[in-house]
Write a protein that holds these residues in place. Structure first.
Motif, PDB file in Angstrom:
ATOM      1  N   ARG A   6     -90.929   8.147  19.530  1.00 54.34           N
ATOM      2  CA  ARG A   6     -91.347   9.106  18.514  1.00 54.34           C
ATOM      3  C   ARG A   6     -92.854   9.027  18.304  1.00 54.34           C
ATOM      4  NH1 ARG A   6     -87.513  11.599  15.652  1.00 54.34           N
ATOM      5  NH2 ARG A   6     -88.965  12.033  13.940  1.00 54.34           N
ATOM      6  N   MET A   7     -93.479  10.189  18.232  1.00 49.96           N
ATOM      7  CA  MET A   7     -94.913  10.271  18.001  1.00 49.96           C
ATOM      8  C   MET A   7     -95.159  11.198  16.814  1.00 49.96           C
ATOM      9  SD  MET A   7     -96.646  11.057  21.716  1.00 49.96           S
ATOM     10  CE  MET A   7     -96.389  10.021  23.159  1.00 49.96           C
ATOM     11  N   GLN A  11     -99.844  14.459  17.848  1.00 48.36           N
ATOM     12  CA  GLN A  11    -100.017  13.612  19.031  1.00 48.36           C
ATOM     13  C   GLN A  11     -99.045  14.026  20.129  1.00 48.36           C
ATOM     14  OE1 GLN A  11     -99.722   9.408  18.223  1.00 48.36           O
ATOM     15  NE2 GLN A  11     -99.889   8.839  20.368  1.00 48.36           N
ATOM     16  N   ARG A  12     -97.812  14.331  19.745  1.00 45.80           N
ATOM     17  CA  ARG A  12     -96.822  14.781  20.721  1.00 45.80           C
ATOM     18  C   ARG A  12     -97.244  16.107  21.335  1.00 45.80           C
ATOM     19  NH1 ARG A  12     -93.516  12.381  23.702  1.00 45.80           N
ATOM     20  NH2 ARG A  12     -92.191  11.496  22.073  1.00 45.80           N
ATOM     21  N   LEU A  16     -97.886  16.837  25.310  1.00 41.89           N
ATOM     22  CA  LEU A  16     -97.189  17.883  26.061  1.00 41.89           C
ATOM     23  C   LEU A  16     -98.187  18.826  26.741  1.00 41.89           C
ATOM     24  CD1 LEU A  16     -94.340  18.694  23.514  1.00 41.89           C
ATOM     25  CD2 LEU A  16     -94.132  17.418  25.659  1.00 41.89           C
ATOM     26  N   LEU A  17     -99.241  19.159  26.020  1.00 40.07           N
ATOM     27  CA  LEU A  17    -100.279  20.020  26.595  1.00 40.07           C
ATOM     28  C   LEU A  17    -100.947  19.360  27.796  1.00 40.07           C
ATOM     29  CD1 LEU A  17    -102.260  21.700  23.667  1.00 40.07           C
ATOM     30  CD2 LEU A  17    -101.298  22.844  25.670  1.00 40.07           C
ATOM     31  N   GLU A  18    -101.329  18.098  27.633  1.00 40.43           N
ATOM     32  CA  GLU A  18    -102.008  17.392  28.720  1.00 40.43           C
ATOM     33  C   GLU A  18    -101.088  17.208  29.929  1.00 40.43           C
ATOM     34  OE1 GLU A  18    -105.173  16.788  28.918  1.00 40.43           O
ATOM     35  OE2 GLU A  18    -105.520  17.561  26.900  1.00 40.43           O
ATOM     36  N   THR A  19     -99.791  17.154  29.681  1.00 40.55           N
ATOM     37  CA  THR A  19     -98.833  17.097  30.786  1.00 40.55           C
ATOM     38  C   THR A  19     -98.734  18.444  31.477  1.00 40.55           C
ATOM     39  OG1 THR A  19     -97.515  15.403  29.662  1.00 40.55           O
ATOM     40  CG2 THR A  19     -96.425  16.632  31.408  1.00 40.55           C
ATOM     41  N   VAL A  43     -89.572  13.871  27.702  1.00 36.49           N
ATOM     42  CA  VAL A  43     -88.873  14.365  26.513  1.00 36.49           C
ATOM     43  C   VAL A  43     -87.762  15.320  26.957  1.00 36.49           C
ATOM     44  CG1 VAL A  43     -90.964  14.202  25.107  1.00 36.49           C
ATOM     45  CG2 VAL A  43     -90.403  16.382  26.208  1.00 36.49           C
ATOM     46  N   THR A  44     -86.925  15.704  26.014  1.00 38.10           N
ATOM     47  CA  THR A  44     -85.905  16.702  26.310  1.00 38.10           C
ATOM     48  C   THR A  44     -86.511  18.093  26.150  1.00 38.10           C
ATOM     49  OG1 THR A  44     -85.154  16.811  24.023  1.00 38.10           O
ATOM     50  CG2 THR A  44     -84.090  15.171  25.459  1.00 38.10           C
ATOM     51  N   LYS A  45     -85.869  19.078  26.761  1.00 38.74           N
ATOM     52  CA  LYS A  45     -86.396  20.437  26.650  1.00 38.74           C
ATOM     53  C   LYS A  45     -86.388  20.936  25.206  1.00 38.74           C
ATOM     54  CE  LYS A  45     -84.461  23.977  28.890  1.00 38.74           C
ATOM     55  NZ  LYS A  45     -84.132  24.927  29.976  1.00 38.74           N
TER      56      LYS A  45
END
Length: 217
Positions: A6-7, A11-12, A16-19, A43-45
């Motif tokens: 958990r973030m 931060q999460r 996700l963006l950087e991924t 993470v899950t969809k």
């Protein structure tokens, strides 16, 4: 902390963006699925959809974030110490370096058509880049705001084309491409010597002093 731990929400979202950025820019919008991004991010969809309503929404944010990095790079040209030719060459090369380091060539050189919304976002980023470049021009040259915006937009278009050429060129040819486009951008066609046997109607203007990108102001 593992990617699935958990973030805090922001931060999460950043994670996700950087991924998503390298996946979209390397593989393209259509070849990248939300499943791919979720898996890569650990993470899950459903978690991914908590932050971005759709794949297009996520892609739109990728364009926005990556574009902002390019805009900041343009603004830094004002601090470049050197001649106009050297500054323009550095700007052309810098844009190419930025888009390749971010794998963003696809985003800003028309390689991928997604939707009208995304096209509008890309156009908006390019306009912001032109305004940023216009600010640099106005700090160095006497011209109206409108002239600076027109020249800024034209220069951004030229920069896009140059980045695409550099991407398709062999390493030894890239310097020649940068030198040639730099002379064109700074001096126009008068940056090149007229032919003594020119076979065009009218007068061919004499060449400007543009023998090398490292000279001139």
């Amino acid at each position: 902390m593992s990617p699935s731990a958990r973030m805090p929400r922001e931060q999460r979202r950043t994670q996700l963006l950087e991924t998503a950025i390298p996946m979209f820019t390397q593989n393209g919008f259509h070849a990248t699925s939300m499943d791919d991004i979720a898996t890569a991010a650990g993470v899950t969809k459903p978690v991914l959809y908590q932050h971005f309503a759709s794949k297009e929404d996520l892609y739109d944010e990728v364009v926005k974030v990556t574009g902002q990095r390019l805009i900041e790079g343009i603004a830094e040209l004002a601090d470049f110490e050197g001649t106009t030719l050297e500054r323009v060459r550095a700007g052309l090369g810098g844009f190419y370096q930025l888009v390749t380091e971010q794998s963003a060539l696809r985003l800003f050189t028309g390689h991928e058509q997604v939707s009208e919304q995304i096209s509008a976002r890309v156009s908006g980023v390019l306009d912001e880049m032109a305004v940023s470049l216009a600010t640099v021009l106005l700090a160095a040259r006497s011209m109206t705001d409108e002239q600076a915006r027109v020249i800024g937009r034209a220069m951004i278009s030229l920069t896009q084309s140059t980045a695409a050429m550099l991407d398709g060129a062999a390493e030894p040819d890239r310097g020649q491409i940068l030198d040639t486009v730099t002379v064109l951008a700074v001096h126009g066609l008068t940056g090149f010597e007229p032919r003594p046997d020119a076979s065009v109607a009218g007068t061919v203007s004499p060449a400007a002093d543009a023998s090398h990108p490292g000279t001139g102001r």
